[in-house]
Write a protein that holds these residues in place. Structure first.
Motif, PDB file in Angstrom:
ATOM      1  N   ALA A 120    -103.755  16.805  79.869  1.00  0.00           N
ATOM      2  CA  ALA A 120    -103.760  15.495  80.523  1.00  0.00           C
ATOM      3  C   ALA A 120    -103.364  14.418  79.521  1.00  0.00           C
ATOM      4  CB  ALA A 120    -105.128  15.164  81.101  1.00  0.00           C
ATOM      5  N   SER A 121    -102.723  13.388  80.046  1.00  0.00           N
ATOM      6  CA  SER A 121    -102.374  12.194  79.294  1.00  0.00           C
ATOM      7  C   SER A 121    -102.759  11.000  80.156  1.00  0.00           C
ATOM      8  CB  SER A 121    -100.880  12.180  78.992  1.00  0.00           C
ATOM      9  OG  SER A 121    -100.512  10.957  78.387  1.00  0.00           O
ATOM     10  N   ARG A 137    -102.363   5.038  84.180  1.00  0.00           N
ATOM     11  CA  ARG A 137    -101.305   5.980  84.538  1.00  0.00           C
ATOM     12  C   ARG A 137    -101.755   7.341  84.027  1.00  0.00           C
ATOM     13  NH1 ARG A 137     -95.614   4.193  84.315  1.00  0.00           N
ATOM     14  NH2 ARG A 137     -96.383   3.303  86.256  1.00  0.00           N
ATOM     15  N   ILE A 138    -101.803   8.329  84.908  1.00  0.00           N
ATOM     16  CA  ILE A 138    -102.360   9.635  84.578  1.00  0.00           C
ATOM     17  C   ILE A 138    -101.337  10.718  84.870  1.00  0.00           C
ATOM     18  CG2 ILE A 138    -104.211  11.265  85.093  1.00  0.00           C
ATOM     19  CD1 ILE A 138    -105.880   8.818  86.020  1.00  0.00           C
ATOM     20  N   LEU A 139    -101.158  11.628  83.923  1.00  0.00           N
ATOM     21  CA  LEU A 139    -100.350  12.818  84.092  1.00  0.00           C
ATOM     22  C   LEU A 139    -101.249  13.992  83.701  1.00  0.00           C
ATOM     23  CD1 LEU A 139     -96.797  13.648  83.091  1.00  0.00           C
ATOM     24  CD2 LEU A 139     -98.626  15.038  82.180  1.00  0.00           C
ATOM     25  N   TYR A 140    -101.337  14.990  84.562  1.00  0.00           N
ATOM     26  CA  TYR A 140    -102.115  16.167  84.185  1.00  0.00           C
ATOM     27  C   TYR A 140    -101.496  17.421  84.782  1.00  0.00           C
ATOM     28  CZ  TYR A 140    -104.578  15.597  88.695  1.00  0.00           C
ATOM     29  OH  TYR A 140    -104.898  15.446  90.021  1.00  0.00           O
ATOM     30  N   ILE A 142     -97.530  20.001  87.725  1.00  0.00           N
ATOM     31  CA  ILE A 142     -97.641  18.688  87.079  1.00  0.00           C
ATOM     32  C   ILE A 142     -97.959  17.655  88.145  1.00  0.00           C
ATOM     33  CG2 ILE A 142     -96.426  16.896  85.794  1.00  0.00           C
ATOM     34  CD1 ILE A 142     -94.632  19.140  84.675  1.00  0.00           C
ATOM     35  N   LEU A 143     -98.981  16.851  87.894  1.00  0.00           N
ATOM     36  CA  LEU A 143     -99.375  15.788  88.813  1.00  0.00           C
ATOM     37  C   LEU A 143     -99.359  14.468  88.063  1.00  0.00           C
ATOM     38  CD1 LEU A 143    -102.334  17.791  90.282  1.00  0.00           C
ATOM     39  CD2 LEU A 143    -100.213  17.289  91.473  1.00  0.00           C
ATOM     40  N   GLU A 144     -98.756  13.448  88.665  1.00  0.00           N
ATOM     41  CA  GLU A 144     -98.706  12.113  88.070  1.00  0.00           C
ATOM     42  C   GLU A 144     -99.191  11.106  89.096  1.00  0.00           C
ATOM     43  OE1 GLU A 144     -95.209  11.058  85.628  1.00  0.00           O
ATOM     44  OE2 GLU A 144     -94.399  12.961  86.348  1.00  0.00           O
ATOM     45  N   GLU A 145     -99.932  10.103  88.627  1.00  0.00           N
ATOM     46  CA  GLU A 145    -100.427   9.076  89.532  1.00  0.00           C
ATOM     47  C   GLU A 145    -100.762   7.796  88.778  1.00  0.00           C
ATOM     48  OE1 GLU A 145    -105.084   9.736  90.187  1.00  0.00           O
ATOM     49  OE2 GLU A 145    -103.905  11.495  90.749  1.00  0.00           O
ATOM     50  N   ASP A 146    -100.718   6.705  89.499  1.00  0.00           N
ATOM     51  CA  ASP A 146    -101.249   5.434  89.022  1.00  0.00           C
ATOM     52  C   ASP A 146    -102.584   5.280  89.732  1.00  0.00           C
ATOM     53  OD1 ASP A 146     -99.136   4.593  87.331  1.00  0.00           O
ATOM     54  OD2 ASP A 146     -97.957   4.039  89.086  1.00  0.00           O
TER      55      ASP A 146
END
Length: 75
Positions: free
Chosen positions: A25-26, A70-73, A7-11
């Motif tokens: 992805a969200s 904001r990205i989560l994938y 899981i990777l999250e980033e702004d």
């Protein structure tokens, strides 16, 4: 390929893309202006998801313009 998904999250601070092969992805527009994801406008406060479909996705590009994402994938 790893046995476990990551899981990777980033702004996002600049234009970019989700890498080819991601599984889910969200993306949420957390800024005050319109952004573009996969060639489609994403208004402030809106979110979109790319659900798990049994195989990886092609790369998806995004352009921030004057906004923030904001990205989560999962890869």
């Amino acid at each position: 390929m790893d046995l476990l998904a990551q899981i990777l999250e980033e702004d996002a601070e600049q234009d970019g893309e989700l890498p080819a092969g991601f599984l889910f992805a969200s993306i949420k527009n957390t800024g005050d202006a319109q952004a573009v994801v996969n060639g489609v406008a994403l208004e402030p406060g809106e979110a979109k998801a790319y659900p798990f479909v049994g195989k990886g996705y092609q790369a998806i590009s995004y352009e921030l313009g004057e906004s923030e994402l904001r990205i989560l994938y999962i890869v």
